[in-house]
Design a protein around this motif. Structure first.
Motif, PDB file in Angstrom:
ATOM      1  N   GLY A 143       0.804  -1.204   0.000  1.00  9.55           N
ATOM      2  CA  GLY A 143       0.000   0.000   0.000  1.00  9.55           C
ATOM      3  C   GLY A 143       0.845   1.266   0.000  1.00  9.55           C
ATOM      4  N   CYS A 144       0.381   2.272  -0.729  1.00 13.61           N
ATOM      5  CA  CYS A 144       1.055   3.575  -0.769  1.00 13.61           C
ATOM      6  C   CYS A 144      -0.012   4.653  -0.778  1.00 13.61           C
ATOM      7  CB  CYS A 144       1.948   3.689  -2.001  1.00 13.61           C
ATOM      8  SG  CYS A 144       1.064   3.600  -3.577  1.00 13.61           S
ATOM      9  N   TYR A 145       0.411   5.904  -0.558  1.00 15.40           N
ATOM     10  CA  TYR A 145      -0.567   6.985  -0.633  1.00 15.40           C
ATOM     11  C   TYR A 145      -0.037   8.236  -1.323  1.00 15.40           C
ATOM     12  CZ  TYR A 145       1.783   8.277   3.789  1.00 15.40           C
ATOM     13  OH  TYR A 145       2.708   8.573   4.753  1.00 15.40           O
ATOM     14  N   ASP A 146       1.218   8.215  -1.754  1.00 15.30           N
ATOM     15  CA  ASP A 146       1.782   9.335  -2.501  1.00 15.30           C
ATOM     16  C   ASP A 146       3.050   8.852  -3.205  1.00 15.30           C
ATOM     17  OD1 ASP A 146       3.716   9.131  -0.514  1.00 15.30           O
ATOM     18  OD2 ASP A 146       3.307  11.088   0.384  1.00 15.30           O
ATOM     19  N   PRO A 147       3.700   9.701  -4.009  1.00 14.70           N
ATOM     20  CA  PRO A 147       4.895   9.241  -4.732  1.00 14.70           C
ATOM     21  C   PRO A 147       6.022   8.771  -3.818  1.00 14.70           C
ATOM     22  CG  PRO A 147       4.037  11.227  -5.752  1.00 14.70           C
ATOM     23  CD  PRO A 147       3.256  11.043  -4.486  1.00 14.70           C
ATOM     24  N   LEU A 148       6.201   9.406  -2.662  1.00 16.96           N
ATOM     25  CA  LEU A 148       7.292   9.004  -1.766  1.00 16.96           C
ATOM     26  C   LEU A 148       7.065   7.603  -1.220  1.00 16.96           C
ATOM     27  CD1 LEU A 148       9.915   9.662  -0.271  1.00 16.96           C
ATOM     28  CD2 LEU A 148       8.516  10.691   1.552  1.00 16.96           C
ATOM     29  N   THR A 149       5.850   7.329  -0.718  1.00 17.97           N
ATOM     30  CA  THR A 149       5.588   5.985  -0.199  1.00 17.97           C
ATOM     31  C   THR A 149       5.582   4.946  -1.317  1.00 17.97           C
ATOM     32  OG1 THR A 149       3.207   6.503  -0.226  1.00 17.97           O
ATOM     33  CG2 THR A 149       4.362   6.722   1.872  1.00 17.97           C
ATOM     34  N   ALA A 150       5.158   5.346  -2.504  1.00 19.87           N
ATOM     35  CA  ALA A 150       5.189   4.412  -3.635  1.00 19.87           C
ATOM     36  C   ALA A 150       6.626   4.056  -4.007  1.00 19.87           C
ATOM     37  CB  ALA A 150       4.466   5.009  -4.840  1.00 19.87           C
ATOM     38  N   ARG A 151       7.506   5.060  -4.012  1.00 23.91           N
ATOM     39  CA  ARG A 151       8.914   4.787  -4.296  1.00 23.91           C
ATOM     40  C   ARG A 151       9.525   3.883  -3.225  1.00 23.91           C
ATOM     41  NH1 ARG A 151      11.966   7.866  -7.886  1.00 23.91           N
ATOM     42  NH2 ARG A 151      13.594   6.378  -7.333  1.00 23.91           N
ATOM     43  N   LEU A 152       9.123   4.091  -1.974  1.00 25.15           N
ATOM     44  CA  LEU A 152       9.629   3.248  -0.900  1.00 25.15           C
ATOM     45  C   LEU A 152       9.163   1.816  -1.085  1.00 25.15           C
ATOM     46  CD1 LEU A 152      11.147   2.951   1.739  1.00 25.15           C
ATOM     47  CD2 LEU A 152       9.081   3.699   2.957  1.00 25.15           C
ATOM     48  N   VAL A 153       7.889   1.631  -1.426  1.00 24.72           N
ATOM     49  CA  VAL A 153       7.366   0.286  -1.709  1.00 24.72           C
ATOM     50  C   VAL A 153       8.187  -0.378  -2.810  1.00 24.72           C
ATOM     51  CG1 VAL A 153       5.396  -0.931  -2.738  1.00 24.72           C
ATOM     52  CG2 VAL A 153       5.023   0.688  -0.869  1.00 24.72           C
ATOM     53  N   GLU A 154       8.475   0.377  -3.855  1.00 23.03           N
ATOM     54  CA  GLU A 154       9.257  -0.148  -4.974  1.00 23.03           C
ATOM     55  C   GLU A 154      10.672  -0.503  -4.538  1.00 23.03           C
ATOM     56  OE1 GLU A 154       9.498   1.132  -9.572  1.00 23.03           O
ATOM     57  OE2 GLU A 154      10.231   2.655  -8.182  1.00 23.03           O
ATOM     58  N   ARG A 155      11.325   0.383  -3.787  1.00 20.90           N
ATOM     59  CA  ARG A 155      12.708   0.148  -3.354  1.00 20.90           C
ATOM     60  C   ARG A 155      12.812  -1.048  -2.409  1.00 20.90           C
ATOM     61  NH1 ARG A 155      16.691   4.125  -3.582  1.00 20.90           N
ATOM     62  NH2 ARG A 155      17.334   3.693  -1.429  1.00 20.90           N
ATOM     63  N   LEU A 156      11.743  -1.343  -1.680  1.00 15.88           N
ATOM     64  CA  LEU A 156      11.751  -2.470  -0.750  1.00 15.88           C
ATOM     65  C   LEU A 156      11.535  -3.817  -1.451  1.00 15.88           C
ATOM     66  CD1 LEU A 156       9.803  -0.904   2.256  1.00 15.88           C
ATOM     67  CD2 LEU A 156      12.230  -1.517   2.174  1.00 15.88           C
ATOM     68  N   GLY A 157      11.284  -3.776  -2.749  1.00 16.78           N
ATOM     69  CA  GLY A 157      11.197  -5.017  -3.510  1.00 16.78           C
ATOM     70  C   GLY A 157       9.811  -5.506  -3.846  1.00 16.78           C
ATOM     71  N   PHE A 158       8.769  -4.756  -3.489  1.00 18.16           N
ATOM     72  CA  PHE A 158       7.420  -5.145  -3.906  1.00 18.16           C
ATOM     73  C   PHE A 158       7.338  -5.053  -5.430  1.00 18.16           C
ATOM     74  CE2 PHE A 158       6.685  -4.001   0.481  1.00 18.16           C
ATOM     75  CZ  PHE A 158       5.692  -4.870   0.908  1.00 18.16           C
ATOM     76  N   GLU A 159       6.633  -5.995  -6.028  1.00 15.92           N
ATOM     77  CA  GLU A 159       6.513  -6.001  -7.490  1.00 15.92           C
ATOM     78  C   GLU A 159       5.285  -5.243  -7.979  1.00 15.92           C
ATOM     79  OE1 GLU A 159       8.345  -9.664  -9.538  1.00 15.92           O
ATOM     80  OE2 GLU A 159       7.181 -10.483  -7.865  1.00 15.92           O
TER      81      GLU A 159
END
Length: 295
Positions: free
Chosen positions: A22-38
């Motif tokens: 789950g994300c709610y803005d570009p920063l959290t989305a980038r964090l989700v991506e960097r943590l390895g979520f596909e």
């Protein structure tokens, strides 16, 4: 060029359950991506909370803006909550096109009444007639411009009518063209019954304690017929808690107990997440390059 819907389909086709962070803005989305979520998930409820209007008053334009901001900064497929389609079949058509053009890989549309009521946050849900939701699903399928864009139909019937009604609705939405069906089993037995009854790829929200309540693990879910799990609240709740506790301390004491070295480390990670080092390098080659000595 391969679109986000195709990328998501390829990930799901591997046969392992995909957990969309789950994300709610570009920063959290980038964090989700960097943590390895596909894949990532953007909930309308979460965006509603961020804007202080809740999901009941969020608009399709606000959601499309949030999608665009995230997809411009990430590469992983984004699955997005389409609420009720924001209206009747005509409005659902526009919602699908807005979401797809904003870069989403998939839309989730549910069978609650329009407009949504704030009471749904208390678990009070009112389902539309089955035929009305079938019409929305058909409109959504017809509206997509890329055949790989994924249409996910959600039924809230398990707790509002029981498993048999959820199966009936899930089958009808599948037959109307939905690629996947969101259900909310409360037990492992219900999860298995829904899979056998609907006979379509199923999706579930990973609310805290949900997998434990099903006596299942993430690896079990693919075997149970659930190739996609969505995380709706973890980022929002954990961020709110951390900010609340830290700001309360600052207000009460005039200072923060945050470790200076930790702050420095986290700020460095934030800088890297938003690509600040790349921006520095560009400036160092242009506007911040050392002045050449004149001869």
């Amino acid at each position: 060029m391969e679109g986000p819907g195709r990328r998501l389909r390829e990930i799901i086709a591997r046969g392992e359950t995909v957990l969309a962070g789950g994300c709610y803005d570009p920063l959290t989305a980038r964090l989700v991506e960097r943590l390895g979520f596909e894949a990532a998930y953007l909930g309308a409820g979460t965006v509603g909370y961020i804007l202080n209007v809740t999901e009941a008053m969020i608009t399709v334009t606000e959601m499309a803006t949030a999608i665009r901001q995230i997809t411009q900064k990430t590469r992983i497929p984004l699955i997005v909550d389409g609420a009720t389609g924001f209206g009747e079949p005509l409005h659902t058509m526009r919602t699908v096109r807005e979401y797809e053009r904003a870069g989403a890989a998939a839309i989730e549309i549910e069978d609650q009444i329009v407009p949504k009521r704030a009471h749904h946050h208390k678990g009070v849900e009112h389902l539309v007639p089955l035929e009305a939701m079938v019409d929305k699903v058909k409109a959504a399928v017809a509206a997509r411009e890329d055949a790989d864009f994924i249409i996910i139909a959600r039924t809230n019937a398990v707790r509002n009518g029981g498993v048999p009604q959820a199966i009936e609705r899930g089958r009808a939405y599948r037959d109307a063209g939905a690629d996947m069906i969101v259900v909310a089993p409360r037990t492992r037995e219900e999860a298995e019954l829904l899979h056998r009854g609907i006979r379509a790829p199923l999706v579930m929200f990973t609310m805290p304690g949900r997998l434990e309540g099903l006596n299942a693990t993430l690896k079990d879910m693919a075997k149970l017929g659930y190739p996609l799990l969505l995380d709706p609240h973890v980022a929002l709740v954990s961020a709110f808690r951390a900010i609340r506790d830290t700001m309360r301390e600052l207000k009460e004491t005039g200072k923060s107990s945050l470790n200076p070295d930790m702050v420095t480390g986290i700020m460095q990670e934030i800088n890297e997440t938003v690509d600040l080092p790349d921006y520095w390098r560009l400036e160092e080659m242009t506007v911040e390059k050392p002045a050449r000595s004149s001869t």
